[in-house]
Design an enzyme around this catalytic site. Structure first.
Site, PDB file in Angstrom:
ATOM      1  N   HIS A 122      -2.107   5.792  27.707  1.00  0.00           N
ATOM      2  CA  HIS A 122      -1.779   5.396  26.329  1.00  0.00           C
ATOM      3  C   HIS A 122      -0.854   4.172  26.401  1.00  0.00           C
ATOM      4  O   HIS A 122      -0.110   4.017  27.382  1.00  0.00           O
ATOM      5  CB  HIS A 122      -1.043   6.576  25.687  1.00  0.00           C
ATOM      6  N   ASP A 199       3.561  11.703  31.507  1.00  0.00           N
ATOM      7  CA  ASP A 199       3.422  11.606  30.056  1.00  0.00           C
ATOM      8  C   ASP A 199       2.764  12.906  29.597  1.00  0.00           C
ATOM      9  O   ASP A 199       1.567  13.115  29.814  1.00  0.00           O
ATOM     10  CB  ASP A 199       2.560  10.386  29.707  1.00  0.00           C
ATOM     11  N   GLN A 202       0.302  15.011  25.328  1.00  0.00           N
ATOM     12  CA  GLN A 202      -0.868  15.811  24.936  1.00  0.00           C
ATOM     13  C   GLN A 202      -0.956  17.127  25.704  1.00  0.00           C
ATOM     14  O   GLN A 202      -1.897  17.890  25.483  1.00  0.00           O
ATOM     15  CB  GLN A 202      -2.167  15.007  25.152  1.00  0.00           C
ATOM     16  N   LYS A 225       3.804  16.514  17.737  1.00  0.00           N
ATOM     17  CA  LYS A 225       2.463  16.934  18.161  1.00  0.00           C
ATOM     18  C   LYS A 225       2.426  18.412  18.496  1.00  0.00           C
ATOM     19  O   LYS A 225       1.395  18.938  18.912  1.00  0.00           O
ATOM     20  CB  LYS A 225       2.035  16.140  19.398  1.00  0.00           C
ATOM     21  N   CYS A 364      -4.721   3.858  20.563  1.00  0.00           N
ATOM     22  CA  CYS A 364      -3.618   3.306  21.375  1.00  0.00           C
ATOM     23  C   CYS A 364      -3.953   3.327  22.866  1.00  0.00           C
ATOM     24  O   CYS A 364      -3.071   3.558  23.715  1.00  0.00           O
ATOM     25  CB  CYS A 364      -2.294   4.031  21.120  1.00  0.00           C
TER      26      CYS A 364
END
Ligand code: C6P
Length: 407
Positions: A122, A199, A202, A225, A364
């Protein structure tokens, strides 16, 4: 097994209609809906004990401080952080990664060093490293992906030479849905002497994540999220690394003593939390963590796996529809696709007219789309409150759109 009707009853927004149709919300990868316990926890602070934290010596402020710091403990145990000092509240994943790029990166990256990323990152896990590399004369190197969206793990060791000081990798792609073998990447990167940032924007919302088991050095995620509010995110870091880093932002709360010309820093985690923090949002995130824990992250992951497999089966049967990314068993709850001859924005718009919310665009991740020979895709993403009936509604709507557009 999730009691899906009970779960849905916790999310007031899900009972809305859009364009006269029941809302089918399939964009949780962008941001999730919020359950009542989170809304109530935040409203309670505003109604009952709202005062700035870490400053007041009166009961109201102490109550708010206690609730905020308590949320940090709950976040720490949610990802199994060894100590609460390793949990830095930020605005979101993006700010957490920028914090590492500035505070750790500026001190540790030199001219000629390399930062290893992957082709599926991303922009948030790409642009901060570009800025750092430009400033320091360092080089970005990318671990390639296969055409079906898996990391080329066979190339990892050859890229991990002594020049690589940092590996920054997503645990799950927001476009391909691929769940990466981060534990193995971390192990190999450490063997090569590199520090690893994960990261987890998600992954933390959708599956159990244990930072001690992963042995990651840094891990970043966003509250919004994972059923929490906007404006609050988390950077987990190993205590020794965080201790050695200079501050990111300067101001109130992050100092121990300030002179005219210089200052000394507060202890962790507050050294990295300058200014009045988003403490109401932090408390909301604590409530979100409790909510997700109460349902069970294994159960949430299993539910999403099932929905994703079903969605891939239904959608791949549609003529002209091409799903990008790996098979269902190698991905989380994200299904991005193209529809021959129909622009992704048109697909998303037509779905919206039927009450179905999906995202369209590059999500993104422009370099990833370019690597796949695409400019944009349509993306449906699932969470604990989505149902097989909603997948059916998506498939039926896409079938109609395809027929209308001559597929
Ligand atoms: N992806 C999406 O629709 P922020 O915006 O800081 O909360 O999260 C950034 C981010 C970082 N990494 C990954 C893998 C992400 O998916 C995201 C956010 C959203 O896919 C909004 S662009």
């Amino acid at each position: 097994m999730l009691d899906i009707e009970r779960v849905r009853a916790d999310f007031p927004a899900l009972s809305r209609t859009v364009h006269g149709r029941p809302l089918v919300f399939l964009d949780s990868a962008a941001s999730s809906q919020k359950p009542l316990p989170v809304l109530e926890a935040m409203e309670r602070v505003y109604r009952e004990c709202y005062a700035n934290v870490h400053r007041g010596i009166y009961a109201f402020s102490e109550e708010a401080t206690l609730a905020y710091e308590n949320a940090r403990d709950r976040v720490a145990s949610f990802i199994n952080a060894p100590v609460r000092e390793g949990i830095i509240f930020t605005r979101n994943t993006t700010e957490a990664i920028n914090l590492v790029a500035y505070a750790w990166g500026r001190m540790n990256i030199r001219s000629g060093d390399r930062i290893l990323l992957t082709e599926m990152e991303h922009h948030s896990n790409l642009v901060p490293w570009q800025l750092l590399a430009q400033e320091k004369g360092a080089q970005l190197v990318y671990l390639p992906i296969t055409d079906d969206g898996l990391l080329r793990m066979d190339l990892l060791d050859s890229l991990l030479d002594e020049r690589v000081k940092l590996v920054a990798v997503t645990m799950m792609s927001n476009v391909l849905g691929t769940v990466n073998p981060v534990k193995e990447i971390i192990c190999r990167a450490h063997a090569a002497g590199a520090v690893v940032l994960v990261d987890a924007a998600q992954s933390v919302p959708h599956m159990p994540v244990d930072v001690q088991d992963l042995d990651c050095d840094f891990l970043a995620f966003s509250g919004h999220k994972m059923c929490g509010p906007t404006g609050i995110g988390v950077l987990y870091g190993k205590e020794a690394l965080l201790e050695a880093m200079p501050p990111f932002l300067g101001g109130g709360d992050m100092i121990r003593k300030v002179e005219w010309e210089s200052a000394t820093w507060n202890r962790l985690p507050w050294k990295f939390e300058a200014g009045t923090p988003a403490f109401v949002e932090g408390i909301g995130l604590g409530a979100a963590v409790d909510y997700l824990t109460g349902i069970g992250m294994e159960a949430i992951a299993a539910h999403e796996r099932e929905l994703t497999a079903y969605a891939m089966e239904r959608l791949s049967a549609l003529p002209g529809l091409n799903i990008i990314g790996p098979p269902a068993h190698q991905r989380g709850g994200v299904v991005a696709f193209t529809f021959r001859g129909i622009h992704p924005h048109d697909v998303a718009h037509m779905l919206d007219m039927e009450g179905i919310a999906v995202r369209a665009g590059h999500h993104c991740a422009q370099p990833l789309h370019r690597r796949l020979g695409l400019t944009a895709t349509v993306r449906a993403s699932f969470y604990l409150y989505n149902t097989a009936e909603e997948v059916d509604a998506l498939a039926r709507a896409l079938e109609r759109i395809g027929a209308m557009m001559g597929q």
